[in-house]
Write an enzyme that holds these catalytic residues in place. Structure first.
Site, PDB file in Angstrom:
ATOM      1  N   ASN A   1       5.832   4.568  -4.815  1.00  0.00           N
ATOM      2  CA  ASN A   1       6.284   4.943  -3.416  1.00  0.00           C
ATOM      3  C   ASN A   1       6.992   3.575  -2.980  1.00  0.00           C
ATOM      4  OD1 ASN A   1       6.675   5.538  -0.619  1.00  0.00           O
ATOM      5  ND2 ASN A   1       4.737   5.537  -0.241  1.00  0.00           N
ATOM      6  N   TRP A   2       8.287   3.558  -3.032  1.00  0.00           N
ATOM      7  CA  TRP A   2       9.035   2.353  -2.790  1.00  0.00           C
ATOM      8  C   TRP A   2       9.096   2.045  -1.340  1.00  0.00           C
ATOM      9  CZ3 TRP A   2      14.451   2.172  -5.798  1.00  0.00           C
ATOM     10  CH2 TRP A   2      14.278   2.087  -7.178  1.00  0.00           C
ATOM     11  N   LYS A   3       8.780   3.062  -0.569  1.00  0.00           N
ATOM     12  CA  LYS A   3       8.668   2.683   1.168  1.00  0.00           C
ATOM     13  C   LYS A   3      10.027   2.381   1.494  1.00  0.00           C
ATOM     14  CE  LYS A   3       3.792   2.140   0.735  1.00  0.00           C
ATOM     15  NZ  LYS A   3       2.589   1.562   1.375  1.00  0.00           N
TER      16      LYS A   3
ATOM     17  N   HIS B   1       2.399  10.934   4.268  1.00  0.00           N
ATOM     18  CA  HIS B   1       1.948   9.694   4.048  1.00  0.00           C
ATOM     19  C   HIS B   1       1.335   8.961   5.451  1.00  0.00           C
ATOM     20  CE1 HIS B   1       1.619   5.225   3.366  1.00  0.00           C
ATOM     21  NE2 HIS B   1       1.587   5.546   1.729  1.00  0.00           N
TER      22      HIS B   1
ATOM     23  N   GLU C   1       1.597   6.237   6.887  1.00  0.00           N
ATOM     24  CA  GLU C   1       2.659   5.629   7.591  1.00  0.00           C
ATOM     25  C   GLU C   1       3.328   6.481   8.451  1.00  0.00           C
ATOM     26  OE1 GLU C   1       4.260   3.391   4.277  1.00  0.00           O
ATOM     27  OE2 GLU C   1       2.372   2.127   4.176  1.00  0.00           O
TER      28      GLU C   1
ATOM     29  N   GLU D   1      -5.389   8.127  -0.100  1.00  0.00           N
ATOM     30  CA  GLU D   1      -5.144   6.848   0.151  1.00  0.00           C
ATOM     31  C   GLU D   1      -6.016   6.346   1.176  1.00  0.00           C
ATOM     32  OE1 GLU D   1      -0.788   5.896  -1.633  1.00  0.00           O
ATOM     33  OE2 GLU D   1      -0.710   6.429   0.436  1.00  0.00           O
TER      34      GLU D   1
ATOM     35  N   GLY E   1      -1.818  -1.920   1.133  1.00  0.00           N
ATOM     36  CA  GLY E   1      -0.992  -3.011   1.341  1.00  0.00           C
ATOM     37  C   GLY E   1      -1.838  -4.261   1.690  1.00  0.00           C
TER      38      GLY E   1
ATOM     39  N   SER F   1      -3.174  -0.326  -2.896  1.00  0.00           N
ATOM     40  CA  SER F   1      -3.234  -1.679  -3.697  1.00  0.00           C
ATOM     41  C   SER F   1      -3.678  -1.589  -5.038  1.00  0.00           C
ATOM     42  CB  SER F   1      -4.509  -2.637  -3.033  1.00  0.00           C
ATOM     43  OG  SER F   1      -4.083  -2.947  -1.641  1.00  0.00           O
TER      44      SER F   1
ATOM     45  N   GLY G   1       2.556   1.401  -4.101  1.00  0.00           N
ATOM     46  CA  GLY G   1       3.431   1.014  -3.221  1.00  0.00           C
ATOM     47  C   GLY G   1       4.069  -0.348  -3.852  1.00  0.00           C
ATOM     48  N   GLY G   2       3.376  -1.473  -3.254  1.00  0.00           N
ATOM     49  CA  GLY G   2       3.995  -2.943  -3.584  1.00  0.00           C
ATOM     50  C   GLY G   2       4.043  -3.010  -5.007  1.00  0.00           C
TER      51      GLY G   2
END
Ligand code: 13P
Length: 249
Positions: A10-12, A95, A97, A167, A173, A213, A234-235
């Site tokens: 997930n590149w966000k 998500h 966010e 999640e 993150g 993470s 993510g990251g």
């Protein structure tokens, strides 16, 4: 039949179109793994260049969100038909966010789920508790509610093809991965909830990811758990490390 693992990035809100193409070129040779579905969920403007850059590879492309109406006066939104036409196979829905910053609710997530299925797009429906909810001991109550509302009017045949991403918000993150035991416990609880809503056969087919993470070190143990069918990353999906995560064993 064993469930095929699904490992999605997930590149966000990262990567301009030119950066996106470079990242796909870098990752293409690193994410080959026949045994795993590999999905890059990318910002809307990156979808077409990423589809082009990923041609001839095993990378499938997903969106990070989508609206639940077919078309019309919804400034700024992207429709299911737009995604379908260009060959998007997956869409991340709900998500945390989006729930936190963009007023997404389980009810809107449910409308989007139904639309995604109508258009042959597989939803990756996210759920997860806050740290406060975990400390209050209501993690599973909260997640069961998110799942039950999210899957309203979804048929068993549709649910079998869906992906749920667990999640925990406190692990996103933050560098704090849930322990494998915590992640497995909730993923098993989600599968039990699906069995209650539908039946054992549906619960046995639906794929449940862990996200929060995930990195090359934690992935092997997480993905070895009985009810964890891959990850939403993510990251670490923006780095070469994603290749190690996809080839976790
Ligand atoms: P991180 O892997 O950066 O913690 O993000 C997890 C996530 O939110 C994926 O959807």
């Amino acid at each position: 039949m064993a469930r095929k693992k699904i490992i999605a990035g997930n590149w966000k809100m990262n990567m301009t179109p030119s950066q996106a193409v470079k990242l796909v070129e870098t990752l293409k040779p690193l994410v080959g793994n026949e045994g795993v579905d590999v999905v890059f969920c990318v910002p809307a403007i990156d979808i077409i260049p990423v589809l082009e850059a990923a041609k001839g590879s095993n990378i499938q492309v997903g969106a990070e969100n989508m609206y639940f109406e077919e078309k019309g006066a919804y400034t700024g939104e992207i429709s299911p038909a737009m995604l379908e036409e260009v060959g998007v196979k997956y869409v991340v829905l709900g998500h945390s966010e989006r729930r936190q910053y963009f007023a997404e609710t389980s009810e809107t997530v449910n409308k989007k789920m139904l639309k995604a299925f109508e258009h042959g797009i597989t939803p990756i429906m996210c759920c997860g508790e806050t740290l406060e909810q975990r400390e209050q001991g209501i993690t599973m109550d909260w997640i069961r509610q998110q799942v039950k509302v999210g899957f309203q009017n979804v048929t068993a045949d549709q649910a079998k093809t869906a992906v749920i991403a667990y999640e925990p918000i406190w692990a996103i993150g933050t560098g704090k991965t849930a322990t494998t035991e915590q992640a497995q416990e909730v993923c098993a609880g989600i599968r039990a909830c699906i069995a209650e809503i539908y039946d054992e056969a549906t619960a046995a087919e639906i794929r449940i990811q862990y996200g929060g993470s995930v990195n090359a070190k934690t992935a092997p143990d997480l993905f070895a758990q009985a009810d964890i069918d891959g990850g939403l990353v993510g990251g670490a999906s923006l780095k070469e490390e994603f290749g190690q995560i996809v080839n976790y064993k």
